[in-house]
Scaffold this motif. Structure first.
Motif, short mmCIF file in Angstrom:
data_model
loop_
_atom_site.label_atom_id
_atom_site.label_comp_id
_atom_site.label_asym_id
_atom_site.label_seq_id
_atom_site.Cartn_x
_atom_site.Cartn_y
_atom_site.Cartn_z
N HIS A 145 59.26 -16.59 -18.14
CA HIS A 145 58.61 -15.36 -18.01
C HIS A 145 59.27 -14.40 -19.03
O HIS A 145 58.93 -13.42 -19.42
N THR A 146 60.36 -14.83 -19.71
CA THR A 146 61.04 -14.24 -20.81
C THR A 146 60.50 -14.56 -22.17
O THR A 146 60.25 -13.85 -23.01
N PHE A 167 60.56 -10.71 -15.67
CA PHE A 167 59.83 -10.32 -16.63
C PHE A 167 60.54 -9.25 -17.56
O PHE A 167 59.98 -8.83 -18.75
N ASP A 169 55.73 -7.52 -22.03
CA ASP A 169 55.51 -6.79 -20.80
C ASP A 169 55.88 -5.21 -21.10
O ASP A 169 55.66 -4.21 -20.35
N ASN A 177 60.86 -9.93 -21.17
CA ASN A 177 59.67 -10.34 -21.87
C ASN A 177 59.12 -9.22 -22.94
O ASN A 177 58.64 -8.21 -22.30
N ARG A 225 57.46 -12.06 -9.96
CA ARG A 225 57.23 -11.00 -10.99
C ARG A 225 58.11 -10.01 -11.12
O ARG A 225 58.26 -9.13 -12.23
#
Length: 279
Positions: free
Chosen positions: A42-43, A155, A161, A158, A151
């Motif tokens: 998620h990164t 993140f 995001d 990221n 979630r």
């Protein structure tokens, strides 16, 4: 095709685990390993990263081998994103296929999909980190939905995001554009779909949807991202849900007799994805 909206209500084999015990992302002996894999995923899974992986892998220039060889190569892989099992993925392939064979004895292509659905994970054996191979998938280029695993706390690093272009319900996509036009996080689902298409395998669209979207849990199990779906996606969704109940609820520490099963499944491979494939 009519299936129950909750696949687990249709097929729940007696394996000593209750439905609530599957996909437990809050506790358990494997939770640290699982979270770390998803944190890295998620990164790093961004629009730019996904486009780069499409360029690297979609040409199928890495090697050539048959499908059964690819299935058996999963002996070397334990999926670090899976909170349910800690044994090689090849056993899960035969467990899934046999579960489908029991309930759908006359549907050979469905059984083949059960056997091969995870063999795109061979990318991990060729140097790809598991966070770019395994785990649940999700669209990039639009708002990350709350139904994505971890979630709330995975993140934060990221860059997409924080990009306002990517942080609306549609992001870079048009309403009802169809999932075929959506960039999914890169992993084994999309890769194997590309391999099947590149090699002109004869698996029907229903099976290709199972391969391409079986890890897209926010869609098939939570009903998110429907605003991106077209009529074909909605038509195919029940097939993906039907597949999911075998993918998830056939997991067990009871190992199948792989050598006894291989001749039957090789005969199906010879029919639907024969010979040596480009990967």
């Amino acid at each position: 095709m009519k299936v129950d909206p909750d696949p687990s209500l249709v097929y729940r084999p007696n394996l000593g685990k209750e439905r609530a015990d599957y996909r437990n992302y809050e506790s358990g002996s494997l939770i640290d390993r699982v979270f770390n894999t998803y944190k890295l995923m998620h990164t790093n899974q961004t629009v730019d990263f996904v486009k780069q992986k499409h360029s690297e892998w979609s040409g199928c220039t890495h090697t050539q081998k048959g499908v059964m060889e690819a299935v058996m190569s999963l002996d070397q892989l334990v999926d670090e994103s899976d909170p349910d099992v800690d044994f090689p993925n090849s056993f899960h392939a035969f467990q899934t296929a046999e579960g489908i064979r029991k309930e759908h004895p006359d549907n050979e292509w469905f059984q083949v999909v059960g056997l091969i659905h995870d063999i795109g994970k061979t990318m991990a054996l060729w140097g790809e980190p598991q966070w770019a191979v395994v785990g649940d998938t999700f669209p990039v280029g639009c708002k990350f939905q709350n139904s994505i695993v971890f979630r709330d706390n995975s993140f934060t690093d990221n860059p997409d995001d924080k990009n306002p272009i990517y942080n609306t319900e549609y992001g870079i996509y048009e309403p009802n554009c169809g999932l075929d036009k959506v960039l999914m996080s890169w992993g084994h689902d999309e890769y194997l779909y590309r391999v099947m298409k590149f090699n002109k395998c004869s698996i029907p669209d229903e099976g290709l949807y199972m391969i391409r979207f079986h890890s897209f849990y926010p869609w098939h199990s939570h009903g998110d991202y429907m605003q991106l779906c077209n009529d074909k996606d909605r038509l195919m969704l029940p097939w993906v849900q039907e597949f999911n109940k075998f993918d998830l609820y056939t997991k067990s520490t009871e190992m199948p007799d792989v050598e006894a099963l291989k001749p039957y499944y090789q005969s199906l491979i010879d029919k639907y994805c024969p010979g040596i494939l480009s990967w």
